[in-house]
Scaffold this active site. Structure first.
Site, mmCIF file in Angstrom:
data_model
loop_
_atom_site.group_PDB
_atom_site.id
_atom_site.type_symbol
_atom_site.label_atom_id
_atom_site.label_comp_id
_atom_site.label_asym_id
_atom_site.label_seq_id
_atom_site.Cartn_x
_atom_site.Cartn_y
_atom_site.Cartn_z
ATOM 1 N N CYS A 17 0.797 -1.220 0.000
ATOM 2 C CA CYS A 17 0.000 0.000 0.000
ATOM 3 C C CYS A 17 0.835 1.278 0.000
ATOM 4 O O CYS A 17 0.296 2.366 -0.225
ATOM 5 C CB CYS A 17 -0.961 0.008 1.195
ATOM 6 S SG CYS A 17 -2.173 -1.321 1.147
ATOM 7 N N HIS B 258 -2.589 7.529 1.965
ATOM 8 C CA HIS B 258 -3.130 6.245 1.541
ATOM 9 C C HIS B 258 -4.478 6.033 2.215
ATOM 10 O O HIS B 258 -4.629 6.243 3.418
ATOM 11 C CB HIS B 258 -2.160 5.127 1.918
ATOM 12 C CG HIS B 258 -2.764 3.772 1.852
ATOM 13 N ND1 HIS B 258 -3.420 3.306 0.722
ATOM 14 C CD2 HIS B 258 -2.851 2.771 2.778
ATOM 15 C CE1 HIS B 258 -3.860 2.081 0.955
ATOM 16 N NE2 HIS B 258 -3.538 1.727 2.194
ATOM 17 N N ASN C 258 -10.225 0.704 -0.124
ATOM 18 C CA ASN C 258 -8.767 0.703 -0.091
ATOM 19 C C ASN C 258 -8.246 0.141 -1.412
ATOM 20 O O ASN C 258 -8.449 -1.031 -1.716
ATOM 21 C CB ASN C 258 -8.303 -0.148 1.096
ATOM 22 C CG ASN C 258 -6.794 -0.171 1.270
ATOM 23 O OD1 ASN C 258 -6.043 0.081 0.346
ATOM 24 N ND2 ASN C 258 -6.347 -0.514 2.472
#
Length: 313
Positions: A114, A238, A268
């Site tokens: 990520c 993020h 996400n």
């Protein structure tokens, strides 16, 4: 100075609300429970025959004018960040290069989960900042749906699919006011894991991840902002969980308008989350791409890895 001149993104056609996801995966949950704990209301899943490379190519084509072949001929570097591609070779970046008809681009994929997009942008700055002409294409692309465990509601509610891209134009000097701090630390507890041991499906220990964000990511971000005396227009993090975003806003005493979020709409997206959000801000005319705004990018993910970048955009 080199500068980011265009952004693009792609979200698949299949939009799943929380209720759609619950029905498809037979999850013992509710829309209310998911929204309260994650801030997510929906996500997009790619078709079965859509690969990570297809998502990356569509994001790249979104930022390129099909009538201007001079740009594609002058793309010198293509970097793709992804943790979900199941094809080791040819690289996703090479497949992008082929699809765009780039003549001589240096192509590579990277995987820092990520935090992938900030890692890719950092690599792009170091590889390409002294180029006097041409362009670098930086992409984050993920098909997280293909590594989700249908039986694990702690992870299968969190993720979506998509891709985002930046195009950097070079003039021999690096990106304007570029500063960065990148970090990694061996994860003994394997708090985020996709491996043979997990049948190549994602497993995540939520408490360990929360502790990682609280103890390492946020203090590192605060230190980075203070050391560089950054007066930012936007902090683009993020999009892991709305709770993390709220915690970061609280710790930095930051106005929510300076900390945009789209996790409610897209979930996400791992390495794609930052560029997809940035492109959304461009489309909403919040980011102007005229060199007048200061942004901070904050990525964090498996490895463990995390990093912060600031630049004028």
């Amino acid at each position: 100075m080199s500068r980011i001149i265009k952004m693009g993104s792609y979200l698949p056609q299949n939009k799943l609300s929380n209720l759609d996801l619950i029905e498809e995966f037979q999850i013992d949950s509710s829309d209310e429970w998911i929204q309260q704990r994650t801030g997510i209301a929906q996500r997009y899943f790619a078709d079965q025959d859509e690969e990570v490379s297809h998502l990356a190519i569509k994001a790249a084509k979104d930022l390129l004018d099909p009538t201007d072949q001079s740009i594609t001929r002058e793309i010198k570097t293509i970097i793709v960040a992804s943790m979900s591609s199941k094809q080791p070779t040819p690289s996703v970046a090479n497949q992008v290069s082929l699809a765009l008809n780039c003549e001589d681009a240096f192509c590579l994929d990277i995987n820092t989960a990520c935090s992938g997009f900030v890692s890719a942008l950092e690599l792009a700055e170091h590889l390409s900042s002294n180029q006097t002409t041409g362009y670098t294409l930086v992409i984050g692309a993920e098909k997280m749906s293909q590594i989700l465990d249908a039986n694990d509601r702690s992870t299968n509610i969190l993720f979506g699919d998509g891709a985002g891209a930046f195009l950097i134009e070079h003039d021999g000097i690096g990106l304007l006011e570029y500063q960065s701090a990148m970090h990694s630390d061996g994860d003994l507890s394997l708090s985020i894991e996709v491996s043979q041991a997990t049948n190549f499906l994602m497993q995540m220990k939520g408490r360990e991840v929360f502790n990682f964000v609280s103890r390492k990511v946020i203090p590192s971000l605060i230190d980075f902002i203070q050391k560089n005396a950054i007066e930012m227009d936007y902090l683009i993090c993020h999009q892991a969980n709305q709770r993390f975003i709220d915690l970061i806003a609280k710790k930095l005493s930051l106005d929510e308008l300076k900390l945009p979020s789209n996790i409610k709409e897209v979930a996400n997206l791992s390495a794609a989350s930052i560029p997809v959000l940035c492109h959304q801000l461009v489309k909403n005319k919040q980011l102007k791409l005229d060199g007048t705004q200061t942004i901070v990018l904050c990525g964090f993910g498996a490895g463990l890895s995390w990093g912060n970048i600031t630049l004028k955009i």
